[in-house]
Enzyme design. Structure first.
Site, short mmCIF file in Angstrom:
data_model
loop_
_atom_site.label_atom_id
_atom_site.label_comp_id
_atom_site.label_asym_id
_atom_site.label_seq_id
_atom_site.Cartn_x
_atom_site.Cartn_y
_atom_site.Cartn_z
N ASN A 150 0.83 -1.21 0.00
CA ASN A 150 0.00 0.00 0.00
C ASN A 150 0.87 1.27 0.00
OD1 ASN A 150 -1.60 2.16 0.88
ND2 ASN A 150 -3.04 0.77 1.87
N PRO A 151 0.97 1.97 -1.14
CA PRO A 151 1.84 3.14 -1.22
C PRO A 151 1.44 4.27 -0.28
CG PRO A 151 0.51 2.92 -3.22
CD PRO A 151 0.25 1.71 -2.40
N GLU A 157 -2.08 -12.93 4.63
CA GLU A 157 -2.85 -12.40 5.77
C GLU A 157 -3.75 -13.53 6.24
OE1 GLU A 157 -4.44 -8.47 5.57
OE2 GLU A 157 -2.60 -7.67 4.68
N ASP A 164 -0.49 -4.01 10.02
CA ASP A 164 -1.83 -4.44 9.65
C ASP A 164 -2.80 -3.55 10.41
OD1 ASP A 164 -3.40 -6.16 8.06
OD2 ASP A 164 -4.00 -7.26 9.86
N PHE A 205 -6.88 6.78 1.61
CA PHE A 205 -7.25 5.51 0.99
C PHE A 205 -8.28 4.80 1.87
CE2 PHE A 205 -4.99 2.59 3.86
CZ PHE A 205 -4.17 3.47 4.52
N GLY A 206 -8.77 3.67 1.37
CA GLY A 206 -9.65 2.81 2.17
C GLY A 206 -10.83 3.55 2.76
N TYR A 207 -10.95 3.46 4.09
CA TYR A 207 -12.10 4.03 4.79
C TYR A 207 -11.91 5.50 5.18
CZ TYR A 207 -13.24 -0.94 5.19
OH TYR A 207 -13.52 -2.25 4.90
N ASP A 208 -10.84 6.12 4.71
CA ASP A 208 -10.58 7.52 5.09
C ASP A 208 -11.76 8.46 4.83
OD1 ASP A 208 -8.10 7.14 6.21
OD2 ASP A 208 -6.97 7.71 4.44
N ARG A 264 -2.01 4.55 12.90
CA ARG A 264 -0.71 4.15 12.35
C ARG A 264 0.40 4.99 13.00
NH1 ARG A 264 -2.37 4.23 7.74
NH2 ARG A 264 -2.88 2.03 7.96
P1 ITT Z 1 -0.46 -4.15 3.32
O1 ITT Z 1 0.22 -4.65 2.10
O2 ITT Z 1 0.41 -3.25 4.15
O3 ITT Z 1 -1.13 -5.23 4.14
P2 ITT Z 1 -3.21 -3.27 2.82
O4 ITT Z 1 -3.76 -2.13 2.01
O5 ITT Z 1 -3.63 -4.67 2.46
O6 ITT Z 1 -1.62 -3.14 2.80
P3 ITT Z 1 -4.23 -3.68 5.57
O7 ITT Z 1 -4.42 -5.12 5.31
O8 ITT Z 1 -3.48 -3.27 6.79
O9 ITT Z 1 -3.54 -2.95 4.31
O10 ITT Z 1 -5.57 -2.86 5.66
C1 ITT Z 1 -6.83 -3.43 5.76
C2 ITT Z 1 -7.84 -2.49 5.14
O11 ITT Z 1 -8.13 -1.49 6.12
C3 ITT Z 1 -7.30 -1.78 3.91
O12 ITT Z 1 -7.85 -2.36 2.77
C4 ITT Z 1 -7.81 -0.37 4.06
O13 ITT Z 1 -8.94 -0.26 3.26
C5 ITT Z 1 -8.22 -0.23 5.52
N1 ITT Z 1 -7.33 0.71 6.20
C6 ITT Z 1 -6.22 0.42 6.92
N2 ITT Z 1 -5.65 1.54 7.39
C7 ITT Z 1 -6.41 2.56 6.94
C8 ITT Z 1 -6.33 3.96 7.07
O14 ITT Z 1 -5.33 4.55 7.71
N3 ITT Z 1 -7.27 4.69 6.48
C9 ITT Z 1 -8.29 4.11 5.81
N4 ITT Z 1 -8.44 2.81 5.63
C10 ITT Z 1 -7.51 2.03 6.19
#
Ligand code: ITT
Length: 180
Positions: A10-11, A35, A64, A137-140, A166
């Site tokens: 995850n960049p 995982e 994680d 990214f993700g749930y931000d 984090r």
């Molecule tokens: P890795 O290769 O580091 O595992 P990843 O993107 O798969 O990268 P995780 O398994 O730790 O990362 O994350 C699980 C999910 O939780 C990931 O898909 C994100 O959508 C979400 N997530 C984790 N940290 C987040 C953050 O800081 N803000 C928003 N969403 C987050």
């Protein structure tokens, strides 16, 4: 200055860590690890560390993270990546209901000098009423940290790092590497 590898696919995570740990020379290794299906982030991280160490990686860390919604008894938690890929933020907005309290948790696992250490960080907050913001990214876009009105996606990296799970785990790595 110490050099450490951060193994992550995850960049965005890497950018956050590099911004926060400016005094450590970080190198990104874009590599996935298994995982495992487990009940806690700690177990996932320990398994990932051992797998990468067995492949010959040294002096690195992984991280994680997951979103834990209180009214859903911690869901999506360790399933956060899968849930993000499937129902995503829109699905979570529908599921969260009226009690929107939630927390992000992060576990950073360090493998240094052949020893494992885990560091945890938590950020309390709530699920917003709608998606807001374009950063991160993700749930931000749907997470508002405590004592804030903006979502993480409406913040620059530095501001997110002042609250984030984090950064709270990474500060512990930093103190571990630089005692006193
Ligand atoms: P890795 O290769 O580091 O595992 P990843 O993107 O798969 O990268 P995780 O398994 O730790 O990362 O994350 C699980 C999910 O939780 C990931 O898909 C994100 O959508 C979400 N997530 C984790 N940290 C987040 C953050 O800081 N803000 C928003 N969403 C987050």
């Amino acid at each position: 200055m110490r050099k450490l590898k951060f193994v992550t696919t995850n960049p965005n995570k890497f950018l956050e860590a590099a911004n926060f740990l400016a005094e450590i020379e970080l190198e990104r290794v874009d590599r996935a690890y298994t995982e495992v299906q487990a009940d806690t982030l700690n177990e996932v991280v320990k398994h990932g560390l051992r797998e990468l160490a067995d492949q010959g990686f040294e002096n690195f860390f992984i991280e994680d993270a997951g979103l834990f919604i209180h009214s859903l008894k911690g869901f999506p938690g360790v399933y956060s990546a899968y849930v993000n890929r499937t129902i995503g933020c829109n699905g979570i907005l529908k599921l969260a209901g009226n009690n929107r309290k939630a927390e992000f948790r992060s576990v950073v696992g360090l493998y240094l000098d052949k020893k494992i250490n885990l560091f945890e960080g938590v950020c309390e907050g709530e699920i917003s009423g709608e998606k807001r913001g374009k950063s991160g990214f993700g749930y931000d876009p749907i997470f508002i940290p405590e004592n804030e009105t903006k979502t993480f996606a409406e913040m620059e990296i530095k501001e997110k790092n002042s609250y984030s799970h984090r950064a709270r785990a990474l500060v512990k790595i930093f103190s571990y590497l630089n005692p006193g």
